[in-house]
Design a protein around this motif. Structure first.
Motif, short mmCIF file in Angstrom:
data_model
loop_
_atom_site.label_atom_id
_atom_site.label_comp_id
_atom_site.label_asym_id
_atom_site.label_seq_id
_atom_site.Cartn_x
_atom_site.Cartn_y
_atom_site.Cartn_z
N VAL A 187 -3.65 3.09 0.05
CA VAL A 187 -4.29 2.40 -1.07
C VAL A 187 -3.25 1.69 -1.95
O VAL A 187 -2.05 1.91 -1.82
N ARG A 224 0.83 -1.19 0.00
CA ARG A 224 0.00 0.00 0.00
C ARG A 224 0.88 1.26 0.00
O ARG A 224 1.97 1.27 0.55
N LEU A 226 -4.97 7.96 4.24
CA LEU A 226 -5.34 7.24 3.03
C LEU A 226 -4.21 6.28 2.66
O LEU A 226 -3.09 6.70 2.37
N TRP A 273 -5.85 4.04 -8.86
CA TRP A 273 -5.91 4.00 -7.40
C TRP A 273 -7.01 3.03 -6.96
O TRP A 273 -8.17 3.18 -7.34
N VAL A 321 -8.87 0.92 -3.76
CA VAL A 321 -9.12 0.68 -2.34
C VAL A 321 -9.27 -0.83 -2.14
O VAL A 321 -10.04 -1.47 -2.86
N ILE A 357 -11.03 9.23 -5.44
CA ILE A 357 -11.23 7.78 -5.35
C ILE A 357 -12.67 7.47 -4.97
O ILE A 357 -13.28 6.50 -5.45
N LYS A 358 -13.25 8.32 -4.13
CA LYS A 358 -14.64 8.15 -3.72
C LYS A 358 -15.59 8.44 -4.88
O LYS A 358 -16.71 7.92 -4.92
N GLU A 377 -12.97 -2.60 2.21
CA GLU A 377 -12.64 -1.44 3.02
C GLU A 377 -13.44 -0.22 2.55
O GLU A 377 -13.72 -0.07 1.36
N GLU A 435 -10.43 -4.45 -1.30
CA GLU A 435 -11.81 -4.94 -1.24
C GLU A 435 -12.28 -5.06 0.21
O GLU A 435 -11.56 -5.55 1.08
N THR A 439 -8.59 11.41 -1.95
CA THR A 439 -9.69 10.72 -1.28
C THR A 439 -11.01 11.00 -1.97
O THR A 439 -11.81 10.08 -2.23
N ILE A 495 -13.86 4.12 2.61
CA ILE A 495 -13.06 5.33 2.68
C ILE A 495 -13.55 6.18 3.85
O ILE A 495 -14.73 6.53 3.92
#
Length: 500
Positions: free
Chosen positions: A486, A163, A484, A460, A462, A312-313, A466, A464, A309, A468
């Motif tokens: 990742v 990560r 963060l 990027w 995340v 990625i969200k 998990e 599996e 963040t 944010i």
């Protein structure tokens, strides 16, 4: 016990007398505080959030009594402009507090010292040799090489399936960039123990700068250090002092190697022997280095982490950013600083991050030198000022759907010219006026460059299962409470991921 009783009596009398005096003037509206402590209990663990909620009830200019001191809070662009532009000179000083006393050598730095000759000298030297336009241009090659080291580290992590801890990586990269300007060399291994130790020092210092110390508001009991914050401040200051003393010793021993090209620390040390009126002391230089190595790293790091963040969200935003870069840059080379003016969506993402996640949510506090009038309200001498930048960024009267992270808002005609340069008070992440952050231009360049390089160079992922985390951790910089971490996947040819 006698001292405590004396303090209680005198403070109560102070409240009574100040209330009677205030009756002859129209103070801004605000909550009615308790005896002695005033409205301290209302601040909570997230003062920027609490003050934003209170401003909905009491208005854009709000007055609170916090212990022995009065504080005025501005929560809209218009009131921010009134304080930071119209009343700029009157609010050009910083109030003293434990953090500025114990962490920056009794306010010998540039961020917290009073406005005056020594502050002007520090700002002049910093602008001329490190953060001004020509200095920034001259250091472009340094930034390129340092981002190459960052790409190497990230690529190695991707190959090994490790990560990437974004905050640690960014902080080490920016600290090395700054250290090359100041010391002519890299100081930290971005993935090694030294970087983690330094990050821990920076994190603790920034936390302590933003921590609530009751002694800052009730000075008669400051000596008790009820929460142990002053002890922690002294300890972290010793750690930085050891680091700086080592830097100073090594620098004096190698000065002859840089006679033709002195670095920033050489310039500062030469100023200690300046025959002119103003001279720098060891404390001035160490305090300025605290500013550079902490605020200069932590604020940009937190902005990059929040931006990634949010992207990625919101996969659509990430995909749009990468599509723009692929079209402008292609996928056979890395992003260059010269590409950024041609990447309006990347610039919009950075502005949107500043709006929703300002690194300094309450700006740095100021204090009035003389009584004044703002919006028809009387502001007494010695009143502390906080501009709630976080509240301005989330005000539905200023921004449509303010809780939504939407870079497209800055591509619309009505917002496209808004910039974080201190002139558009809807977006002032670096403050405004004469005490605006001197590193704003450099900070913006590093933010856009590092974020763009990361987004263009990697996908990027995340892990599996998990989620944010979007919780904030309040301090001098508004960082994520959960870092963060990742998985990154390279998007470009292997030859791109190098320092050359």
């Amino acid at each position: 016990m006698t001292a405590a009783i004396f303090f209680l009596i005198t403070t109560t009398l102070f409240f009574i007398l100040s209330s009677r005096f205030a009756g002859h003037h129209r103070l801004p509206p605000g909550p009615k505080g308790w005896p002695v402590i005033g409205s301290l209990r209302l601040l909570g663990k997230m003062p920027h959030v609490s003050l934003a909620e209170l401003s909905k009830k009491y208005g854009p200019v709000m007055y609170l009594k916090l212990g022995a001191y009065g504080m005025v809070v501005a929560s809209t662009p218009d009131t921010a402009r009134e304080f930071l532009k119209t009343q700029d000179l009157n609010f050009s000083n910083r109030p003293p507090f434990a953090g500025s006393t114990y962490l920056v050598y009794n306010r010998q730095d540039m961020a917290f010292s009073d406005y005056g000759p020594k502050w002007k000298l520090l700002r002049k030297l910093t602008s001329l040799h490190m953060l001004g336009g020509k200095a920034i241009e001259d250091l472009a090659s340094v930034r390129r090489v340092e981002l190459g080291h960052m790409l190497e580290d990230m690529y190695e992590s991707s190959i090994q399936g490790e990560r990437v801890v974004v905050s640690q990586l960014c902080l080490g990269t920016i600290a090395n960039l700054i250290s090359q300007v100041i010391l002519s060399r890299r100081v930290f291994d971005t993935k090694g123990t030294g970087s983690k130790e330094f990050k821990d020092m920076v994190d603790e210092l920034m936390e302590l700068f933003g921590a609530f110390d009751i002694g800052d508001f009730l000075p008669y009991i400051a000596w008790m250090d009820i929460k142990g914050l002053i002890k922690r401040m002294k300890n972290v200051n010793k750690k930085f002092d050891v680091l700086f003393e080592k830097m100073f010793k090594e620098h004096r021993e190698t000065k002859h190697e840089r006679m033709e090209k002195p670095d920033f620390l050489d310039v500062l040390m030469d100023q200690m022997d300046n025959p002119g009126e103003e001279k720098l002391t060891d404390a001035n230089i160490k305090a300025l280095l605290v500013n550079m190595f902490t605020a200069g790293t932590d604020t940009t790091t937190s902005s990059i982490e929040w931006a990634l963040t949010e992207m990625i969200k919101n996969p659509r935003i990430l995909a749009c950013a990468q599509a723009e870069m692929d079209q402008v840059i292609g996928k056979s080379r890395r992003l260059e600083e010269s590409d950024i003016p041609n990447l309006p969506y990347l610039q919009a993402i950075c502005k949107e991050t500043f709006r929703k996640h300002p690194s300094a949510p309450l700006n740095l506090p100021r204090v009035s030198k003389e009584p004044c009038e703002v919006n028809g309200y009387y502001i007494p001498k010695g009143t502390r000022l906080n501009v709630n930048i976080w509240a301005i960024g989330r005000d539905p009267n200023v921004w449509e759907d303010p809780l939504e992270f939407n870079p497209d808002r800055f591509l619309r005609e009505e917002n496209v010219k808004i910039n974080p340069s201190g002139n558009d008070f809807e977006l002032i992440p670096f403050g405004a006026g004469r005490r605006m952050c001197v590193g704003a231009k450099m900070g913006m360049i590093m933010f856009e460059n590092i974020l763009g390089t990361m987004v263009h160079s990697f996908d990027w992922i995340v892990p599996e299962g998990e989620a944010i985390n979007m919780d904030e951790a309040f301090g001098l910089a508004l960082s994520k409470s959960v870092p963060l971490a990742v998985i990154v996947i390279p998007r470009l040819p292997p030859s791109v991921y190098g320092a050359v």
